[in-house]
Design an enzyme around this catalytic site. Structure first.
Site, PDB file in Angstrom:
ATOM      1  N   SER A  19       0.957  -1.108  -0.180  1.00  0.00           N
ATOM      2  CA  SER A  19      -0.019  -0.004   0.217  1.00  0.00           C
ATOM      3  C   SER A  19       0.817   1.320  -0.046  1.00  0.00           C
ATOM      4  O   SER A  19       2.008   1.259   0.480  1.00  0.00           O
ATOM      5  CB  SER A  19      -0.743   0.233   1.490  1.00  0.00           C
ATOM      6  N   LYS A  51       1.257  -2.979   5.096  1.00  0.00           N
ATOM      7  CA  LYS A  51       0.521  -3.812   4.465  1.00  0.00           C
ATOM      8  C   LYS A  51       1.191  -4.555   3.442  1.00  0.00           C
ATOM      9  O   LYS A  51       1.944  -4.112   2.741  1.00  0.00           O
ATOM     10  CB  LYS A  51      -0.461  -3.044   3.944  1.00  0.00           C
TER      11      LYS A  51
END
Length: 518
Positions: free
Chosen positions: A341, A347
Site C-alpha cells: 500500500s 500492509k
C-alpha cells in the site's frame, strides 16, 4: 532492418516502410500492386512491407511467439525436402531453402518476422513474411544479393506446392505442440511444489469448509495435496488435447483439392514434417474438410481455459487462507513479495495469486475469442485464424509464466500458522460430525448448538452429559479418525458396531441430550 528499429521481441514495434531512402540504402521490390523501396538490411520484402503498413494494430510482431516462427521454418523445410524428393524443385534451390530454415529453427533472424499478430488475409502476410525471409537468407547463403528473385523466388520456390491455407494452420498446430511442452513442464513443477507442501503439512489438523462455513476436520496437508492432484489432472487433459493437433492438411493447398501440388508431394511432405518436428503428425483424411474446419482449436482452447480457471481457484483459496494477518482466516502465510500500500504502512498483499487469477481471466476471454473466430469461418476457409493463433499462443505463454511465478514466488515459501490452526480445531464444533453416528444426528445438532451458546468445547460437553468417557472420546476424535488417515484397527467407525456406539441400557436407543438451561 536498421539498428534504430530493433528492440526486444516482447516490445518491438512493427517497422513501417517510411524510412528515408536517402539515409537507408534500399532495394526495389515489386508485387501485383506496385513497387516499394525495401531497406537493404531487411530480409523481408514487399509483401511483408505492405502488411506492416496495413496491420500496425497490436504493435506485437509474430516473433513474440518464437515457437510459431520455428514451426513455420519446419513447414517450409519439409516442403523443400518433399519437392526435391519428387523432382518438383531442383536440389540446389531446395538445399538453400533447407539451410535457411535450419538457421531460423535455431533462433536466427526471428527479428525479421515483423508482421503483426492480428492481420487480415487468413495468415497470408505471415506466410509471405516467412517466404521472404527464408528466400533472402537462402540468396545470401548462395552469395547472391537479397531480392534476386529471378534466381530464387519466395512464391515460385520457397512456397512451391503450398498455400497459406495449408502451411498456416499446420504451423499453428506444430507451434502449439512445441509451446505446450513448456507449459506442461511448469504445471508439473507447480503440482510438485504443492505436493511437497502437502507432505510438509501432513500432521497439521485444521477445519475444512464448505460454502465458506465450518465443515469437518482435515489436515492442511490434505488440502495442499488436493491442489497438486487437480493440477496433475490438467496435465493429463492438456496432453489429450494436444494429441488432436496431430492431424494437419499439408498438401491441401488452397481449399483442399491439392491444386498445384504434384503427385507424391502430400505423402512426402508429411514424412519429412514428422522427421523434422519429431511429432506424430498425420495427413487429414478429407483435406477439404480439414482446410475449412478449425474445431480442434476450440477443444484445445477449452483445455487451456479449464487449467487456467482451476489454477485461479487455487490462487483464490490461498488468498482466503492467508487473509489477515489479524482479522482474516490467517491459517497460512504467503511470502511477502512487495509493499502492499502507498498509504497503509506495513500492509502486504497476495500479489502473486492475484496475478495468477488475472491470467486466468485473460485465458477465459481468449477462449471466447477463439470460439467466435472458429464459428466465423465461411465455406472452404476460416479467415480468422490469425486471432485464433494469437489468442492460443498468448494463453499458453502467460499460463506458463504464471505457473512459474506462482511456484517460485509463492507456493514454495508458504508457511503454516500451526498454533492458530490448533486453537481453531480445539474450539471447533465441527468434530460433532464424527460423533453423529454415536449419539445421533439430532442430538449432535443440539450439542453443537449448546457448545456455541456456552462457548464450550464439544469434548467437555460430551463428558459433562455422560455420553462418553474421555478415553472413548479420544479414540473417536483422534486426528487419524477425523481426517481419514489410517485409524487404529481396534476402533470401529461404523454406526452398526455395538462396541463403537454406546446404547442407553434401559431403552436400547441412542442417548438423547437434554435441553440445556437458558
Amino acid at each position: 532492418m536498421t539498428e534504430s528499429t530493433s528492440s526486444s521481441p516482447q516490445t518491438a514495434s512493427i517497422p513501417l516502410t517510411s524510412q528515408n531512402p536517402q539515409t537507408v540504402p534500399t532495394r526495389t521490390e515489386t508485387d501485383s500492386i506496385g513497387s516499394m523501396e525495401i531497406p537493404d538490411t531487411a530480409y523481408w520484402g514487399v509483401h511483408t512491407a505492405r502488411a506492416n503498413e496495413n496491420f500496425p494494430i497490436t504493435r506485437r510482431p509474430i516473433n513474440v511467439y518464437p515457437d510459431f516462427v520455428r514451426a513455420f521454418a519446419c513447414v517450409k523445410q519439409a516442403a523443400a525436402r518433399a519437392n526435391a524428393e519428387i523432382g518438383a524443385l531442383d536440389e540446389q534451390r531446395a538445399n538453400l531453402i533447407d539451410s535457411a530454415c535450419e538457421e531460423i529453427k535455431a533462433g536466427k533472424l526471428h527479428d525479421q518476422f515483423t508482421v503483426g499478430v492480428v492481420q487480415g488475409g487468413a495468415g497470408t502476410s505471415t506466410n509471405m513474411n516467412a517466404n521472404e525471409v527464408i528466400t533472402n537468407r537462402a540468396l545470401e547463403i548462395a552469395g547472391r544479393p537479397k531480392g534476386d528473385y529471378a534466381f530464387l523466388n519466395p512464391n515460385d520456390h520457397t512456397n512451391h506446392s503450398q498455400s497459406t491455407n495449408d502451411t498456416y494452420p499446420t504451423a499453428i498446430k506444430i507451434a502449439l505442440s512445441f509451446s505446450l511442452q513448456n507449459l506442461l513442464g511448469e504445471l508439473t513443477l507447480l503440482a510438485d511444489a504443492f505436493a511437497a507442501k502437502g507432505r510438509e503439512f501432513a500432521h497439521i489438523v485444521k477445519v475444512g469448509r464448505t460454502q465458506l462455513q465450518d465443515a469437518v476436520p482435515m489436515t492442511l496437508g490434505q488440502e495442499f495435496t488436493a491442489f497438486a492432484v487437480t493440477l496433475r489432472e490438467d496435465v493429463q487433459r492438456l496432453e489429450e488435447a494436444v494429441a488432436l493437433l496431430g492431424e494437419v492438411n499439408m498438401g491441401a493447398t488452397a481449399i483442399g483439392t491439392s491444386i498445384n501440388a504434384p503427385v507424391g508431394y502430400k505423402e512426402a511432405v508429411i514424412k519429412h514434417l514428422r522427421q523434422i518436428t519429431g511429432l506424430d503428425l498425420v495427413t487429414a483424411g478429407d483435406l477439404v474438410e480439414s482446410t475449412s474446419d478449425t474445431g480442434v482449436f476450440i477443444t484445445f482452447s477449452g483445455a487451456l481455459k479449464r487449467s487456467a480457471l482451476k489454477m485461479s481457484k487455487i490462487a483464490n483459496d490461498l488468498r482466503l487462507l492467508s487473509s489477515g494477518p489479524q482479522a482474516g482466516l490467517g491459517e497460512i502465510n504467503l511470502p511477502a513479495r512487495q509493499a502492499g500500500s502507498s498509504i497503509m504502512p506495513g500492509k502486504v498483499n497476495p500479489v502473486i495469486p492475484e496475478a495468477v487469477s488475472q491470467v486466468a481471466y485473460s485465458v477465459a476471454g481468449a477462449d471466447v475469442t477463439v470460439s467466435m473466430a472458429v464459428e466465423a469461418g465461411q465455406l472452404q476457409l476460416n479467415a480468422f485464424e490469425p486471432i485464433v493463433a494469437h489468442s492460443l499462443f498468448q494463453s499458453i505463454t502467460w499460463l506458463e509464466r504464471a505457473c512459474q511465478t506462482f511456484r517460485v514466488n509463492c507456493v514454495t515459501g508458504i508457511t503454516a500458522n500451526e498454533d492458530r490452526l490448533n486453537d481453531i480445531v480445539d474450539r471447533s464444533v465441527t468434530v460433532i460430525t464424527a460423533l453423529a453416528p454415536v449419539i445421533g444426528y439430532a442430538s449432535a445438532a443440539k450439542l453443537a448448538k449448546e457448545a456455541l451458546a456456552r462457548n464450550q468445547s464439544i469434548s467437555d460437553l460430551v463428558v459433562e452429559h455422560g455420553l462418553l468417557e474421555r478415553d472413548q472420546l479420544g479414540e473417536i476424535l483422534s486426528p487419524e479418525r477425523l481426517t481419514g488417515m489410517p485409524a487404529d484397527d481396534s476402533v470401529d467407525n461404523s454406526a452398526d458396531s455395538a462396541e463403537a456406539v454406546p446404547r442407553d441400557e434401559m431403552t436400547g436407543e441412542l442417548p438423547v441430550i437434554p435441553d440445556s438451561e437458558g
